[in-house]
Structures are given as C-alpha cells and as structure tokens.
Design a protein around this motif. Sequence first.
Motif, PDB file in Angstrom:
ATOM      1  N   ILE A  69       0.181  -6.129   2.437  1.00 18.92           N
ATOM      2  CA  ILE A  69      -0.994  -6.934   2.804  1.00 18.92           C
ATOM      3  C   ILE A  69      -1.126  -8.134   1.874  1.00 18.92           C
ATOM      4  O   ILE A  69      -0.736  -8.096   0.720  1.00 18.92           O
ATOM      5  CB  ILE A  69      -2.321  -6.133   2.817  1.00 18.92           C
ATOM      6  N   LYS A 113      -5.774 -16.224   0.025  1.00 19.19           N
ATOM      7  CA  LYS A 113      -4.666 -17.164   0.061  1.00 19.19           C
ATOM      8  C   LYS A 113      -4.797 -17.954  -1.238  1.00 19.19           C
ATOM      9  O   LYS A 113      -5.090 -17.362  -2.260  1.00 19.19           O
ATOM     10  CB  LYS A 113      -4.818 -18.031   1.303  1.00 19.19           C
ATOM     11  N   THR A 164       2.854  -0.449   3.813  1.00 16.41           N
ATOM     12  CA  THR A 164       2.284  -1.652   4.428  1.00 16.41           C
ATOM     13  C   THR A 164       2.078  -2.769   3.406  1.00 16.41           C
ATOM     14  O   THR A 164       1.554  -2.536   2.324  1.00 16.41           O
ATOM     15  CB  THR A 164       0.914  -1.320   5.063  1.00 16.41           C
ATOM     16  N   PHE A 182      -4.526   1.898  -5.853  1.00 16.72           N
ATOM     17  CA  PHE A 182      -4.757   1.489  -4.468  1.00 16.72           C
ATOM     18  C   PHE A 182      -3.579   0.711  -3.882  1.00 16.72           C
ATOM     19  O   PHE A 182      -3.636   0.267  -2.730  1.00 16.72           O
ATOM     20  CB  PHE A 182      -6.024   0.643  -4.366  1.00 16.72           C
ATOM     21  N   ASP A 206     -13.736  -8.978   0.151  1.00 14.62           N
ATOM     22  CA  ASP A 206     -12.781  -9.695  -0.693  1.00 14.62           C
ATOM     23  C   ASP A 206     -11.816  -8.650  -1.242  1.00 14.62           C
ATOM     24  O   ASP A 206     -11.946  -8.181  -2.379  1.00 14.62           O
ATOM     25  CB  ASP A 206     -13.530 -10.412  -1.820  1.00 14.62           C
ATOM     26  N   TRP A 207     -10.820  -8.292  -0.417  1.00 18.92           N
ATOM     27  CA  TRP A 207      -9.966  -7.133  -0.711  1.00 18.92           C
ATOM     28  C   TRP A 207      -9.295  -7.189  -2.060  1.00 18.92           C
ATOM     29  O   TRP A 207      -9.062  -6.163  -2.689  1.00 18.92           O
ATOM     30  CB  TRP A 207      -8.934  -6.953   0.405  1.00 18.92           C
ATOM     31  N   ASP A 237       1.168   3.880   1.695  1.00 26.16           N
ATOM     32  CA  ASP A 237       1.036   4.658   2.925  1.00 26.16           C
ATOM     33  C   ASP A 237       2.443   4.898   3.494  1.00 26.16           C
ATOM     34  O   ASP A 237       3.429   4.470   2.904  1.00 26.16           O
ATOM     35  CB  ASP A 237       0.116   3.955   3.938  1.00 26.16           C
ATOM     36  N   GLN A 242     -10.285  -7.864  -4.824  1.00 19.59           N
ATOM     37  CA  GLN A 242     -11.111  -7.302  -5.900  1.00 19.59           C
ATOM     38  C   GLN A 242     -10.854  -5.815  -6.094  1.00 19.59           C
ATOM     39  O   GLN A 242     -10.974  -5.291  -7.195  1.00 19.59           O
ATOM     40  CB  GLN A 242     -12.597  -7.521  -5.599  1.00 19.59           C
ATOM     41  N   LEU A 243     -10.535  -5.139  -5.005  1.00 13.55           N
ATOM     42  CA  LEU A 243     -10.312  -3.694  -5.061  1.00 13.55           C
ATOM     43  C   LEU A 243      -9.108  -3.343  -5.919  1.00 13.55           C
ATOM     44  O   LEU A 243      -9.057  -2.292  -6.560  1.00 13.55           O
ATOM     45  CB  LEU A 243     -10.084  -3.212  -3.627  1.00 13.55           C
ATOM     46  N   PHE A 244      -8.106  -4.226  -5.926  1.00 14.65           N
ATOM     47  CA  PHE A 244      -6.832  -3.922  -6.571  1.00 14.65           C
ATOM     48  C   PHE A 244      -6.797  -4.423  -8.015  1.00 14.65           C
ATOM     49  O   PHE A 244      -5.931  -4.045  -8.782  1.00 14.65           O
ATOM     50  CB  PHE A 244      -5.691  -4.532  -5.756  1.00 14.65           C
ATOM     51  N   THR A 252      -6.577   3.274   1.926  1.00 10.87           N
ATOM     52  CA  THR A 252      -5.630   2.232   1.533  1.00 10.87           C
ATOM     53  C   THR A 252      -4.274   2.835   1.205  1.00 10.87           C
ATOM     54  O   THR A 252      -3.294   2.586   1.886  1.00 10.87           O
ATOM     55  CB  THR A 252      -6.164   1.448   0.318  1.00 10.87           C
ATOM     56  N   LEU A 266       0.838  -1.197   0.000  1.00  5.30           N
ATOM     57  CA  LEU A 266       0.000   0.000   0.000  1.00  5.30           C
ATOM     58  C   LEU A 266       0.876   1.251   0.000  1.00  5.30           C
ATOM     59  O   LEU A 266       1.934   1.274   0.616  1.00  5.30           O
ATOM     60  CB  LEU A 266      -0.899   0.010   1.243  1.00  5.30           C
TER      61      LEU A 266
END
Lengths: 473, 473
Positions: free
Chosen positions: A179, A183, A177, A205, A193-194, A173, A196-198, A463, A171
């Motif tokens: 993440i 798996k 970080t 993001f 379902d994180w 930041d 999916q965001l990326f 994020t 990320l």
Amino acid sequence: MVLAADHIDRLGAILGPQGLLTLPADMVPYESAARYEGGRAAFVARPASTEAVSQLVAYCVRNAIALVPQSGNTGLVGGSTPDDSGTQGVVSLDRLRSTFTFDTYNRSLRVDAGFRLSEINARLEPHGLFFPIDLGADPMAGGMAAANTGGARFLRFGDVRRNTLGLKLVLADENGTVIDCGKELRKDNTGPDWKQLFIGTGGVFGVVTECVFNLERLPRQAATAYLVPRSGEAALCLLNELEERAGTYLSAFEGMSGLAIRHALTHVPSLRNPFPAGEIPGYVILVELSRSWARRGNEQALDAVLEEMLAEIWDLPDAPLLDALIGAPAEMWALRHALSEGAKSAGYVVGLDLSFRRGEVMRFRERASGWLKAAFPQVGICDFGHLGDGGVHFNLVVPHNPDGSVDAKLVARLRSLLTEIAVEEHGGSFSAEHGLGRRNQHFYDRYTPEKLKQMATQLKQATSPGPIGGVRF
Amino acid sequence: MVLAADHIDRLGAILGPQGLLTLPADMVPYESAARYEGGRAAFVARPASTEAVSQLVAYCVRNAIALVPQSGNTGLVGGSTPDDSGTQGVVSLDRLRSTFTFDTYNRSLRVDAGFRLSEINARLEPHGLFFPIDLGADPMAGGMAAANTGGARFLRFGDVRRNTLGLKLVLADENGTVIDCGKELRKDNTGPDWKQLFIGTGGVFGVVTECVFNLERLPRQAATAYLVPRSGEAALCLLNELEERAGTYLSAFEGMSGLAIRHALTHVPSLRNPFPAGEIPGYVILVELSRSWARRGNEQALDAVLEEMLAEIWDLPDAPLLDALIGAPAEMWALRHALSEGAKSAGYVVGLDLSFRRGEVMRFRERASGWLKAAFPQVGICDFGHLGDGGVHFNLVVPHNPDGSVDAKLVARLRSLLTEIAVEEHGGSFSAEHGLGRRNQHFYDRYTPEKLKQMATQLKQATSPGPIGGVRF
C-alpha cells in the motif's frame, strides 16, 4: 536450524542468492543490536525491492513464519532483532537502496528504506537541505519511520512523524499487500491518514519499504551557550524566557546532569573541561540558536544576539540564571554527544527513555533522584535530554560486580520502579522516542488501557494479521 | 417528526431541558452550513459534558439512531450537518465549554470542543501565545480537529494535526466508550498514536469532546509584499529563493489570481487598488515574513530585511520577479481575505479545495485554466491559495441564470472534471484542508484504493461501529 529445509529452499528461490543468509556467522550482525542482548534468527532475508519484500512476507504469513523487520539495527528497545527462540526470520531492509528521488520545489525526498540518515544528509548537503532529525546513532530511513525517531532538534523541527509526507508499505497478510500511504502532499485529508498508523509502531502493522520525507534548509549560522539554572523550576523559566526572545531561532534546549558531564570529561580524552576552575555544576543546559541563511552585512551576529538575550534574562527580577558560558557550537555539542559514551565507561547503563509535560521533567528528576539516593546510593544518575520537548534520557549507572557481571535483578527493579514513578506519579511516557520493542512490551501491557489494547488488536487483524514485529499489540 | 416520541423522551431525560432541541425553528441554525444546501435534523442534542455525550451516543447506537457531530458548523463539505432524510440527529458540541486549562511551561492548552478559535486566541493573547491556525472562518476546537484545518500560515506552523498533543473522544459503540488519546506530551511512542485516526476524519470514528493543543508565540513583527512572478514556474523559483533567504521568517506565501483580486476590489468597498495605475496583474503572490519577538535596538527592521532579499532576487540571472510592492501587512491581508467574498458577489462559486506537490500547483493551474477557457468560456477562474504548502482553492465563478438560479448540471460537471484533472493528471488531493463530508463522498469512493477502503471499514468496526458522521468509510 529450526525452520524446515523446504522453507529455506523456497525463500532462497524468492530472494535469490544474495538475498538469504542462513549461516550462523553471516547472521550475527543482524541478531543483536547496540545496547542489549541479542537473539537467534531462523534466517536473515535481504530483499532488494518492495516486490521481493511482498513475496517474502506473503510466503511467511501463509506458512506462519514469524518475521522481524530490521533496517539500520540501531534501535534500543529490541524492536528489530529476533528473540531467543530461533524461530523468527529477520527481514533486513539494507538492500532496499534504489529510489532516491529529490524534489527541489517540494522540498521532499522519496527514499528507499535502506538508506542511512548520514547518507541521506550527505547527498542533500550540496543542495543546502537536510532531513532534520539529529541524533547520535545512524539509523536507516525505514527504521526511523518505524520508531518515530526524535532527537536533539525536535524543539525546532519535530520528529519523523512531522517530517513524513508518505510511506510505502508491505502488509503482513497472505498476499503481502503493498500500500501507498500519502503521496508527496503536505495537505491531504481524503480519509484516515494511514501513514500515521505505521509511524512509531515498530513494523507490527507492516514493513516500511519507502519513505517520502520533508526536507529543511541546512543551518548556516549557530550560537551556543551552557547555562546554569538556579533550580529545576528555574530551568523551565529559562526555557520560556528564551522562547519568548528567540522564537524560531531556538533550535536546542538540552539538559545535562553534572555526573553525566563528569563521566564524559573523565572517559572521553578529546574533551576539555569548559567550566570556570573546572568546577562542574549540578545541572547544565546547552542552548542553541540557529539560522538557515548566511549572515547578511546588516544582520547582527548570532552570538551577539544570544549574549543580548542572556543579559536581559540576567537582569530579570529573581533571575533564573546562575551562570552562562557562550562558546563554539562544535565544542559545546561534542560534550553533549559524549554523555552516552561517558556513562557507558563508568558502569552498566540502565537507560530510561521518558517524557513529560515540559514543566514536569525537573519535578520528576528531583523526586526520582531523591528516592534513588536514599534507596540505592550506589547508583549514579547520568540523565540528560531534551528539556525543550519534555524528553529525558534518565540513565542510571550501576557499578559492575568485581567479576564484571551486573546485578540483573537490581537493573530490572530500577527500570520498573522508576518507570512507575514516571508514569503513575508524573503523567509521563515510558517510551518517548525509542519506540516499541520486546524491551518495553511489559510496560505496554501494563499501562495501556484495555479498550486501546483491544483496538490495537483489531487494527492488527485489519492490516497485518501475520506474526511480524518485535512487540505484540 | 421521523423519530418515535419515546426516543425523544428518553433523549430529553439524558440531556436535560436545555440539551435537546426538537422544534423546527430551533433546529434551523444546526441544519445548514455556510456554503451549501441544508438538510433536516431529527433532533439537535446539545450535551454539556463528555459524560452526557457518552450517554447520548450509547443510547443512539443501541437504537440505531444516526448522529452527525457538529461544533462550529463552519465546514464546507457537508461533514457536520444532517442529510435530507430527517432521520439523523445532530450532536452539537456548542455547550462543551468548561475546560480551558492553559499550561505555560508546556505551551499547551486543554480545551473543550465548544470553544471557538477566536475565543481561544483572545484568551491567550495576554500571555503572548496563540493557537497558530489562521483562516477566514471561526470554527470550534472539536471541528478543527475533525477537519484537520490548515490555513494561511501552514507553511510556518502546520495544520491542526501537527499542533494537537491529545484528544478526548466518545466512540460510537454501545457503551459510548470515552477514550483519552495522548496526554500533554510532545514525545510519546507507546503504541499506535490513536489521536491521528480521529484528526481529519470528520467524526466518523468518534466524537471529539476535548483537545490538547500546542501553542505558539504570537508574531510581534511582520513585513509583507505583493510579488508578480514572471510565470507559473517562476512563482516556484520565488518560493525557493525566499525560503533560502528567509528560513523560518517566511510565514506565508499565498497566490491570488488576477480575476479573484478584481472581484474583491469591485465588490468590497473598503479595499483600495494597490497596483500601479490600477492595473491588476494576472497572478500575485502575497509573501509575509514575521518574527515572534519585539524588535531589538540592534536588529534590522523586518521590512528592510524583506527589501534586501527581494533586491537580491531581482538581481538573479533570469530573475523570476516582474514586480514587487512592499506594503502594510493589515492592508495586504485585507485584500487576500476578501477574495472569497469578492467571488461570491460575482456569481455562484464552485469551490475546489485541492493540493499538489508544490511544483505541480501552477502546472495544474495552467492546464485547468486553458481547458476551462476553451470548454466553458463563461466560467471565471478565481483561484487563490497556499502555494507554500501546495494548496489551492481553485474556485470557479459560474454566472447566475437570469432568474437567479444556477445550472446545477454544469456545476456538478465542473466539479467532477476538474477533480479528475487534479487527481488523475497531476497527482493531487481532492480535499486538501476542508476534510471529508457528504459533498466529497463520491470522490472518496472513486479515488480510494480498495484495500484502504476495506481497512477503513474494519477500523470503523473496531472503534465506532454505530452510524455517525457525515461521510461513510
């Protein structure tokens, strides 16, 4: 050098001698991409581990240095190259090449972002498996995730989103970080379902450093045909009739306009004209059936199956089919894959990567073609694409000026007006499978509802608040 | 009545006479679900349109009234029923039943949240299509999206996420903002794919009021067999060997433990024991091949194909197969679908909805069974599930006390210790396909990394800051 020497020294210390490029000549390959004008990088960072990406990103966020993640640099929307300011650093993922862990039972692969699609599939081939994304370019894993690449076998296998089980990310930041999202699991509903965001958001993001992909069995049998539909509507009937008969055998249903075929046959010498008496139809569909297993003794050959299906369709009342040619898959795909090159040889290509409800593709095509012929008769329409999933590369060929230049105003106007017709009149998408970058920022700004823009901005804050990626949310 | 009469009046004005239930007897069906203890609702709101949902939600957010969205109320994790406080209102979606728009060319369906899966598929059946989620319960569209339902044909068709093209939602903010995420498009990369956020997150980020689903062709041919693997490891070999031979024909690969089969045969009178001499093996796999088209004259029958494949596998060195029975699909599935009922008749069922990398399922099973037999010999292991996608319903049967009660401490301990083994030792998921609710809140709290928890909280603020849903992010 726009960036203070002090920053360059610190970045050099983080990345090591091979990890940082600052000489203009070294940075050139990272500054421009396949189909569009390049920018200027402040530096090119080439971290060799997720840990190094994390340190780099943390340093840049703390010092407000803008970054653009880049992997294979095959993108078409300006998502992975720097702008003209010379202030952005490129984070190249091309040295992230350690992890390549293949799980046979799970049919999955954990792979670092810097492996190319062709390499991935060459390594998997002996195991009878592949990552089922099929396209002309040869992107790297990280960029495929960031662009949510589609391709010519989407109809059967889906896009990168569907074939991603997990992602590792850095990320943007102040801590860089790291993440882990997902798996190697196929079923997991334990929170948002994180990953999916990326996927499909071009690195804005966070930087994808590692992917877990689903694998599929390699096709072992294939049969292809060129079909000439009676009309635009008939092309859709044909799709339905074939889906009904072929089910999961159907692995491609690709439309090709006559002019795109003509340019390919003219400019790509290895191709031969496959049509009777050399007469190129106005629109041709390439259909492919395939099976992932070797043919058994008692099994009907796939080209015979295809022939039988086409004969049945031929016999329908108001048959949607004018003509059909069954041929060797390699040769039939060669023409399909030469369409881009053919168009490029004929003039300046204005590429529009659109999608629609499947029934709307040919309606858009007719509407847009009619409008273009009346308003801009000098422009050639070389569209082709993925009728089976509603995608169309509505590519226009604009003749070069006598001095070799191109009418930039006309290009911009065509892009804008056709996108308007696609989105506003036909409910389409202005970016089907090429993702988001500087080149379509204004369409994002124009067509995204205010509430969703707000949500994207807040999500970015939550994020990766640092300046990263080729598009602004 | 916990809620002020004033609120009830205002809600009644928003929702109309049929739209609000406040009498305890009327609320009972909405207060508890299939497999767990119920709670108490402050009221049950039954809005009949997205607009009414929006007004209801806006009112409740402004007045800090907590809401729990509920559609078919078939959930198993306490995601859609109120807690014991009596302060939460239920938003039932069961009157959202206007839109049912079916697009043949696009193979998609736009459907209101209040239609049940069985209704959807009954209406689609004449068109040869279905929404390819296959499970014992009969949920409604909205809840399927909120839980990201999986099921027995995941291996072929995927989950609700994979089959969702678009969602309409009401956010729990002060305006009850309505957003449309995705249209009917299969390819669309024009920003964050917002619908993904709402799938599988139990309504915490907003209320799903309308779905656009992908449809598939109905199966027209099927062949099934019971396979007895030589060992746990051999079960996975079998999966690989069948995937290699059957490719996309393979539509189910379901594991059933011997004890689960025994309880079903004992307690469900319509079943007959299919095994030679009635001897139930320790573990049985139900495998299904299917095709979406009617058999052509020249095509080999599917049970002959299956027989041929099994014969090939039988002849392998170190054949993974001990025994195989080919039989009628309806009968073979009847046993599979009776396993839940069988276990319930045998005692109190502690249901664990787990998933793993596919290769890890049987390893977990062996580890957990060994531990259970030693530590809690009175507990029966009636697991079954979806080996083909790594899912397993690791269901335990705890004998009832003589007075009909159950040892609640033992139940809680079993749940906690087995989840610990699954997640910490075998890299599994504590919620594979049942979603998130009060019942697994503590596992979310325990196993979610801090950073992801923070992101979820911020995302909640950015979308639906109001108190809504059965789980807290």
